[in-house]
Structure formats: structure tokens, C-alpha cells
Design an enzyme around this catalytic site. Structure first.
Site, PDB file in Angstrom:
ATOM      1  N   GLY A  91       2.565  -5.186   7.582  1.00 44.29           N
ATOM      2  CA  GLY A  91       1.549  -5.933   6.845  1.00 44.29           C
ATOM      3  C   GLY A  91       0.477  -6.416   7.797  1.00 44.29           C
ATOM      4  O   GLY A  91       0.222  -5.784   8.827  1.00 44.29           O
TER       5      GLY A  91
ATOM      6  N   PRO B 237       9.977  -6.668  -1.163  1.00 43.12           N
ATOM      7  CA  PRO B 237       8.738  -5.916  -1.386  1.00 43.12           C
ATOM      8  C   PRO B 237       7.563  -6.862  -1.555  1.00 43.12           C
ATOM      9  O   PRO B 237       7.746  -8.060  -1.758  1.00 43.12           O
ATOM     10  CB  PRO B 237       9.029  -5.182  -2.695  1.00 43.12           C
ATOM     11  CG  PRO B 237       9.975  -6.081  -3.430  1.00 43.12           C
ATOM     12  CD  PRO B 237      10.821  -6.759  -2.365  1.00 43.12           C
TER      13      PRO B 237
ATOM     14  N   CYS C 247      -3.086   1.607   6.745  1.00 44.74           N
ATOM     15  CA  CYS C 247      -3.236   0.995   8.074  1.00 44.74           C
ATOM     16  C   CYS C 247      -3.764   1.994   9.100  1.00 44.74           C
ATOM     17  O   CYS C 247      -4.412   1.603  10.058  1.00 44.74           O
ATOM     18  CB  CYS C 247      -1.922   0.396   8.535  1.00 44.74           C
ATOM     19  SG  CYS C 247      -0.596   1.574   8.461  1.00 44.74           S
TER      20      CYS C 247
ATOM     21  N   GLU D 155       4.775  -3.724  12.299  1.00 37.34           N
ATOM     22  CA  GLU D 155       3.738  -2.708  12.066  1.00 37.34           C
ATOM     23  C   GLU D 155       2.572  -3.439  11.419  1.00 37.34           C
ATOM     24  O   GLU D 155       2.641  -3.796  10.243  1.00 37.34           O
ATOM     25  CB  GLU D 155       4.249  -1.615  11.115  1.00 37.34           C
ATOM     26  CG  GLU D 155       5.420  -0.811  11.647  1.00 37.34           C
ATOM     27  CD  GLU D 155       5.046   0.096  12.796  1.00 37.34           C
ATOM     28  OE1 GLU D 155       3.841   0.278  13.054  1.00 37.34           O
ATOM     29  OE2 GLU D 155       5.963   0.606  13.444  1.00 37.34           O
ATOM     30  N   LEU D 156       1.507  -3.678  12.185  1.00 41.43           N
ATOM     31  CA  LEU D 156       0.463  -4.586  11.707  1.00 41.43           C
ATOM     32  C   LEU D 156      -0.847  -3.856  11.422  1.00 41.43           C
ATOM     33  O   LEU D 156      -0.850  -2.659  11.173  1.00 41.43           O
ATOM     34  CB  LEU D 156       0.318  -5.729  12.717  1.00 41.43           C
ATOM     35  CG  LEU D 156       1.661  -6.399  13.074  1.00 41.43           C
ATOM     36  CD1 LEU D 156       1.492  -7.441  14.162  1.00 41.43           C
ATOM     37  CD2 LEU D 156       2.342  -6.981  11.858  1.00 41.43           C
TER      38      LEU D 156
ATOM     39  N   ASN E  37       0.796  -1.237   0.000  1.00 42.02           N
ATOM     40  CA  ASN E  37       0.000   0.000   0.000  1.00 42.02           C
ATOM     41  C   ASN E  37       0.826   1.284   0.000  1.00 42.02           C
ATOM     42  O   ASN E  37       0.333   2.330  -0.404  1.00 42.02           O
ATOM     43  CB  ASN E  37      -1.035  -0.012   1.131  1.00 42.02           C
ATOM     44  CG  ASN E  37      -0.423  -0.113   2.487  1.00 42.02           C
ATOM     45  OD1 ASN E  37       0.764  -0.415   2.620  1.00 42.02           O
ATOM     46  ND2 ASN E  37      -1.209   0.128   3.509  1.00 42.02           N
TER      47      ASN E  37
HETATM   48  P1  NAP Z   1       0.346  -9.251   4.126  1.00 42.05           P
HETATM   49  O1  NAP Z   1      -0.248 -10.406   3.441  1.00 42.05           O
HETATM   50  O2  NAP Z   1       0.678  -9.363   5.539  1.00 42.05           O
HETATM   51  O3  NAP Z   1       1.661  -8.902   3.259  1.00 42.05           O
HETATM   52  C1  NAP Z   1       2.625  -7.959   3.650  1.00 42.05           C
HETATM   53  C2  NAP Z   1       3.970  -8.433   3.178  1.00 42.05           C
HETATM   54  O4  NAP Z   1       4.271  -9.674   3.795  1.00 42.05           O
HETATM   55  C3  NAP Z   1       4.070  -8.682   1.678  1.00 42.05           C
HETATM   56  O5  NAP Z   1       5.370  -8.361   1.264  1.00 42.05           O
HETATM   57  C4  NAP Z   1       3.837 -10.178   1.591  1.00 42.05           C
HETATM   58  O6  NAP Z   1       4.372 -10.785   0.449  1.00 42.05           O
HETATM   59  C5  NAP Z   1       4.597 -10.618   2.803  1.00 42.05           C
HETATM   60  N1  NAP Z   1       4.266 -11.957   3.278  1.00 42.05           N
HETATM   61  C6  NAP Z   1       3.092 -12.629   3.231  1.00 42.05           C
HETATM   62  N2  NAP Z   1       3.238 -13.849   3.794  1.00 42.05           N
HETATM   63  C7  NAP Z   1       4.541 -13.940   4.199  1.00 42.05           C
HETATM   64  C8  NAP Z   1       5.319 -14.935   4.837  1.00 42.05           C
HETATM   65  N3  NAP Z   1       4.814 -16.116   5.199  1.00 42.05           N
HETATM   66  N4  NAP Z   1       6.609 -14.661   5.072  1.00 42.05           N
HETATM   67  C9  NAP Z   1       7.156 -13.479   4.719  1.00 42.05           C
HETATM   68  N5  NAP Z   1       6.480 -12.512   4.114  1.00 42.05           N
HETATM   69  C10 NAP Z   1       5.187 -12.733   3.867  1.00 42.05           C
HETATM   70  O7  NAP Z   1      -0.503  -7.960   4.046  1.00 42.05           O
HETATM   71  P2  NAP Z   1      -1.186  -7.327   2.773  1.00 42.05           P
HETATM   72  O8  NAP Z   1      -2.391  -8.110   2.477  1.00 42.05           O
HETATM   73  O9  NAP Z   1      -0.176  -7.176   1.707  1.00 42.05           O
HETATM   74  O10 NAP Z   1      -1.471  -5.824   3.301  1.00 42.05           O
HETATM   75  C11 NAP Z   1      -2.615  -5.447   4.004  1.00 42.05           C
HETATM   76  C12 NAP Z   1      -2.373  -5.482   5.499  1.00 42.05           C
HETATM   77  O11 NAP Z   1      -1.182  -4.805   5.885  1.00 42.05           O
HETATM   78  C13 NAP Z   1      -3.467  -4.809   6.267  1.00 42.05           C
HETATM   79  O12 NAP Z   1      -3.920  -5.631   7.294  1.00 42.05           O
HETATM   80  C14 NAP Z   1      -2.823  -3.537   6.835  1.00 42.05           C
HETATM   81  O13 NAP Z   1      -3.321  -3.092   8.049  1.00 42.05           O
HETATM   82  C15 NAP Z   1      -1.422  -3.935   7.004  1.00 42.05           C
HETATM   83  N6  NAP Z   1      -0.579  -2.733   6.948  1.00 42.05           N
HETATM   84  C16 NAP Z   1      -0.093  -2.229   8.126  1.00 42.05           C
HETATM   85  C17 NAP Z   1       0.691  -1.102   8.135  1.00 42.05           C
HETATM   86  C18 NAP Z   1       1.260  -0.525   9.410  1.00 42.05           C
HETATM   87  O14 NAP Z   1       2.112   0.322   9.342  1.00 42.05           O
HETATM   88  N7  NAP Z   1       0.837  -0.949  10.573  1.00 42.05           N
HETATM   89  C19 NAP Z   1       0.999  -0.485   6.934  1.00 42.05           C
HETATM   90  C20 NAP Z   1       0.475  -1.008   5.770  1.00 42.05           C
HETATM   91  C21 NAP Z   1      -0.306  -2.151   5.791  1.00 42.05           C
HETATM   92  P3  NAP Z   1       3.413 -11.125  -0.796  1.00 42.05           P
HETATM   93  O15 NAP Z   1       3.137  -9.837  -1.425  1.00 42.05           O
HETATM   94  O16 NAP Z   1       4.204 -12.018  -1.646  1.00 42.05           O
HETATM   95  O17 NAP Z   1       2.176 -11.775  -0.247  1.00 42.05           O
END
Ligand code: NAP
Ligand code: MG
Length: 490
Positions: free
Chosen positions: A241, A188, A297, A263-264, A164
Site C-alpha cells: 500500500g 483486504p 504501483c 511493498e510501498l 488495486n
Molecule cells: P493505503 O491507504 O496504504 O491502504 C493499503 C491497505 O492498508 C488497505 O488495506 C488499507 O485499509 C490498509 N490500511 C490503511 N491504514 C492502515 C492502518 N493504520 N493499519 C493497517 N492497515 C491500514 O493505500 P491505498 O490508498 O489503498 O493504495 C494506494 C497506494 O498503495 C499507492 O501509494 C500505491 O503505490 C501503493 N501500492 C503499492 C504496491 C506495491 O506493490 N509496491 C502495490 C499496490 C499499491 P483500508 O482499505 O481500510 O484503508
């Protein structure tokens, strides 16, 4: 630039490195695999990027590990100079970067330009801050010897970022780690690797030594993280994420006791109290909710309004939402671009359909005319109950839900009724009241009469299921350092 592809943008061609950045070279994946990156405004692929295998990830860790010692021993002045050059490089490449962010994520290009400038400001801040770091020298209360404290780089760091904010999230993590003297492996999100490729190129141009910054996009994140985090040379994981993946990475970090920053997700309340400037609150709610089509987020996930002003607030808010223009992200007049992916559209639609089936009412009127791309209109729902799924889940889309509260106490109680604790917004002209509510909110961040919170010099991070640790502020660099205590006999 070796291994690159030219991508046409409305501002001219942009050369994208398509290899993996390992040990200062752009290299093919060992199995020569690539994956395609799609433009959510069209649904079409526009570039193919090397797809790192777990073996490639180990190659990146080999490079990071070899580079760690010498980078960790550089002077902070030297690192500051390089961080400053990265800030300059981001600004020089701002046009290409913002178009690429917009192309791979669907973020309106004006917002993408803001993301690039915000990322440059992170490097400016770190370049200033890193030369000001101090240790300490003191005497224990009972005397007898001296306590010296100093900080050392924690070691090779694995930085996993979401889609995002493809540049800002990388800038926060890479910037702090490099400032601290750590070598990094940046992974990324698979949906948005192109921005990190350009960012890698900018770091090389800025003189980051080979092996210090490695970039390894992959379509197999799970295999990559399992492999890297089982390797004792890795000393830190910093992740942004979902809470689900963060929690999984915490488990992987346990066997080797790897340091973590997380940061979740969030479920941010946006509270409007009696006596607030209602016009400003309604305008700001649009920013806090619909920036990046709600895929933020710190987005306002629950708009909680005191009963006595609910009608006026809602009327103003809905009128402003009905003015929002939806369209392709590269159109500078657009307020809301497409969502990042088709699955994102499905998730948001399902959440809204369920809320409506349960009795919520759709009170906005924007529709989408695009017949391709992953578009979803900005919407406002009223009449949702606090028990609906939409009240407890992170919407991550352009959908606002307005809830009413009896009074400030009731608003705070509902605001805190979530496992998340990232941010809360409070609107009131009574500063004493606003501060009292700020103290009661169980979140890492509170915004009073302000819709945006990210700022390099402020500590960004959540509590509860929203995370561990801070990015930015006084302690941002410390997240990538070990504090050493030296006891000196005199
Ligand atoms: P996500 O599935 O958690 O993915 C985030 C990152 O983690 C991506 O690079 C993803 O790679 C990677 N990932 C997924 N599974 C993994 C694993 N088993 N091992 C290592 N890396 C892994 O989240 P999303 O769906 O992309 O993003 C939406 C979420 O992020 C929302 O819940 C939002 O709140 C949260 N978010 C939080 C913040 C904050 O600062 N607190 C900021 C932005 C977003 P892939 O792309 O290959 O799946
Ligand atoms: Mg995911």
C-alpha cells in the site's frame, strides 16, 4: 455456504460469503456490524460484508496461533498439494472471481481475468518451489565443529493488501506464508473485500485447515492493526500500500520486533532513448501507464524521452491513447474502466489541474460520456517541469506526463531524483546502453524493452521509500521463515 449473499453478474449469480473467516468458520462480527461494497462503474452498493472489530481480530489471532504449530509441522509435500489445489480452485472460480474484481474495483474484466490467472500461477510456482527448499551442513573455515542451517516458519502473519489488485496481492502474501508453514490473518482493503471473501472460500475448499487462513475485512484498519501488532503472538506483518501507512506499520512493529515486508509506493520512470524502437516504446508505454487505469504501483509515472525522438514518440503515444475506450468495467471491449473511488478521481483531477495551472499542456483528446460512476479519461500532459508536484507524486490514475531529457545521463539523473525506487523502464535497441542504464537506476526492478514485470518466479520489491523485502522469486518463501543455525560439536 453459511452467511452468504447472491450477487448477480453478467455470467450468472455468484454466492459471496459475507461473514468473517475465523477458525475455519464464516462468523458474524461480534457487534454484527457490516459495511457496503460499491461498484465504481455505477456508484451503487452491491454487497454487504461483515465488519471486523478489534475483538474479532484478536479472535482471528487466537485461531491463527492455535493452528500455527500443527501447520508449521506439516510436510512441504502436503503444503504443496494444498497450494496446487488452491491454484486449481482459482481457475475453477475464474469466471466469478474476475467479475467480482471488476465489480468492486472497476478493473476491465479482461484485465481481471489476467489477474486471476496470474494469481493461480503464483500458487503453481509456490507448489513447485516449496518442496525444493534446502538447509545446509558445513564446516567453518577454522574447522572444529559443524554448521547446520535450517528454516522454520516465522509464525502467525498479518497480511494487509491494497484495493488495486485485490486477488494478486493476497495470492502473493497468503501463498508465500502458507508455503512457509505460517498461519495467516488476511485484511483486504475496505474498498475491495469481496474478492478476498471468495478467495477464503476457495482456500477452505482446497483443504486449508481451520485457523490456518483467516480473513477479516474491516472499516477500522487503524484500530485493527494497533490491536494485533501489540500482541506478541503475531510474528510478521506483510503490507502492500502507501508509503505513509507502511511507515506507520513499521513503527507499530518496533516494540515487539515483528518482522516486516513492505511493498510501498512508486514513481516509476519510463525512459525512451535514441535508437529505441519508437513504435514499440509508444505501444508499451500505453500498457505500462494505463493498465488498471494507472492505479498500479509499477505504473510509468514519468515518461522521459530523449529530445531527438521526443516529437515522434509523443505523436505515436498520443495517437494510441486517443484510441483507448473508456466505459463500464464489465464491458469486455473497454480498455479503461472507472477509477476505484470518487476520492481517487478527486485526487487525480487535482494533480492535473495544478500541473495545467503551472503551465503543463493537455495534448490528448479522450473524454468521458458516462454520467454515473467514478470515471476519469486517459490523458497525456506535455510541457511539465521536473519541479511540478506531478513529477514527484505518484499519480495513481490514467494520466501520463512526457518529459524530455538531453541525453541518457540526464534521463537517469531525473529518473533517480525521487524518494521512491520500485521500478524503472528502459527502451533502447542498444542492449549495452540499456544495461548500463539499468545498473544506474536506483530501483528494485528494471524492465528493458518490456512493459510488464510481475512474474511469480522473479523477486518483486522496491528500495528506498518503495519498501523492504521481496515477494516471489527465490526468497519469497524465506520472508516468512526464520533461519536457524545449529552449531554441532564433533
Ligand atoms: P493505503 O491507504 O496504504 O491502504 C493499503 C491497505 O492498508 C488497505 O488495506 C488499507 O485499509 C490498509 N490500511 C490503511 N491504514 C492502515 C492502518 N493504520 N493499519 C493497517 N492497515 C491500514 O493505500 P491505498 O490508498 O489503498 O493504495 C494506494 C497506494 O498503495 C499507492 O501509494 C500505491 O503505490 C501503493 N501500492 C503499492 C504496491 C506495491 O506493490 N509496491 C502495490 C499496490 C499499491 P483500508 O482499505 O481500510 O484503508
Ligand atoms: Mg488509504
Amino acid at each position: 455456504m453459511r452467511k452468504s449473499q447472491i450477487v448477480e453478474t453478467p455470467r450468472g449469480p455468484v454466492e459471496i460469503p459475507t461473514g468473517l473467516l475465523i477458525g475455519g468458520e464464516w462468523v458474524d462480527a461480534e457487534n454484527r456490524k457490516q459495511f457496503e461494497v460499491f461498484n465504481p462503474s455505477t456508484g451503487l452498493a452491491f454487497v454487504s460484508i461483515a465488519d471486523a472489530s478489534p475483538k474479532d481480530a484478536v479472535r482471528a489471532l487466537d485461531a491463527a496461533d492455535s493452528a500455527q504449530e500443527s501447520w508449521g509441522k506439516t510436510s512441504s509435500r502436503h503444503r504443496s498439494t494444498i497450494l496446487r489445489r488452491i491454484a486449481d480452485g482459482l481457475r475453477e472460480h475464474a469466471s466469478s472471481l474476475s467479475w467480482i474484481i471488476s465489480a468492486e474495483l472497476g478493473k476491465p474484466v479482461r484485465e481481471a481475468e489476467g489477474e486471476v490467472e496470474g494469481s493461480a500461477q503464483i500458487f503453481d510456482f509456490l507448489a513447485d518451489q516449496v518442496t525444493q527448499q534446502r538447509g545446509s551442513y558445513s564446516t567453518p573455515p577454522n574447522g572444529g565443529f559443524r554448521i547446520i542451517t535450517t528454516h522454520e516458519p516465522i509464525g502467525p502473519s498479518y497480511l494487509v493488501t491494497p484495493w488495486n489488485f485485490p486477488l494478486l496481492m493476497s495470492a502473493r502474501k497468503v501463498g508465500a506464508a502458507l508455503a512457509a508453514g505460517c498461519s495467516v490473518i488476511l485484511k483486504p482493503a475496505a474498498q475491495t473485500p469481496t474478492t478476498s471473501q471468495l478467495f477464503g472460500h476457495i482456500m477452505m475448499e482446497a483443504g486449508v485447515p481451520e485457523g490456518v487462513a483467516n480473513v477479516i475485512p474491516t472499516s477500522s484498519a487503524s484500530e485493527q492493526s494497533s490491536k494485533l501488532m501489540a500482541d506478541p503472538r503475531l510474528r510478521k506483518v506483510s503490507f502492500t500500500g502507501s508509503t505513509q501507512v507502511g511507515s506507520h506499520l513499521l513503527k507499530l512493529a518496533a516494540p515487539n520486533v515483528i518482522a516486516t515486508s513492505m511493498e510501498l509506493g512508486g514513481n516509476g520512470p519510463f525512459i525512451v532513448l535514441e535508437g529505441a524502437d519508437i513504435k514499440k516504446a509508444a505501444e508499451d508505454a500505453v500498457i505500462a501507464k494505463y493498465r488498471n487505469a494507472g492505479q498500479v504501483c509499477v505504473a510509468a509515472n514519468r515518461i522521459i524521452v530523449e529530445k531527438s525522438i521526443e516529437e515522434e514518440f509523443t505523436a505515436r503515444f498520443v495517437a494510441a491513447v486517443n484510441e483507448l475506450k473508456v466505459g463500464p468495467a464489465h464491458d469486455p471491449s473497454v480498455d479503461i474502466g472507472p477509477l476505484a473511488s470518487e476520492s481517487q478521481v478527486c485526487d487525480v483531477r487535482e494533480l492535473v489541474e495544478q500541473a495545467v495551472a503551472e503551465g503543463a499542456e493537455l495534448i490528448s483528446e479522450v473524454t468521458v460520456s458516462e454520467d454515473s460512476g467514478y470515471f476519469y479519461p486517459p490523458q497525456v500532459l506535455a510541457g511539465a517541469s521536473r519541479e511540478f508536484r506531478i513529477a514527484s507524486e505518484e499519480i495513481f490514475g490514467p494520466v501520463a506526463v512526457v518529459y524530455s531529457a538531453e541525453n541518457a545521463e540526464d534521463a537517469i539523473q531525473f529518473a533517480n531524483a525521487t524518494e521512491y525506487g520500485l521500478v524503472g523502464y528502459i527502451y533502447s535497441e542498444d542492449v549495452g546502453m540499456a544495461l548500463k542504464c539499468a545498473e544506474e537506476l536506483k530501483t528494485g526492478i528494471v524492465a528493458i524493452n518490456r512493459p510488464v514485470v510481475a512474474e511469480p518466479s522473479a523477486p518483486f520489491g522496491g528500495i528506498k521509500a518503495s519498501g523492504l523485502g521481496k515477494e516471489g522469486g527465490e526468497g519469497g518463501i524465506r520472508e516468512f521463515q526464520n533461519e536457524k543455525y545449529i552449531a554441532l560439536a564433533l
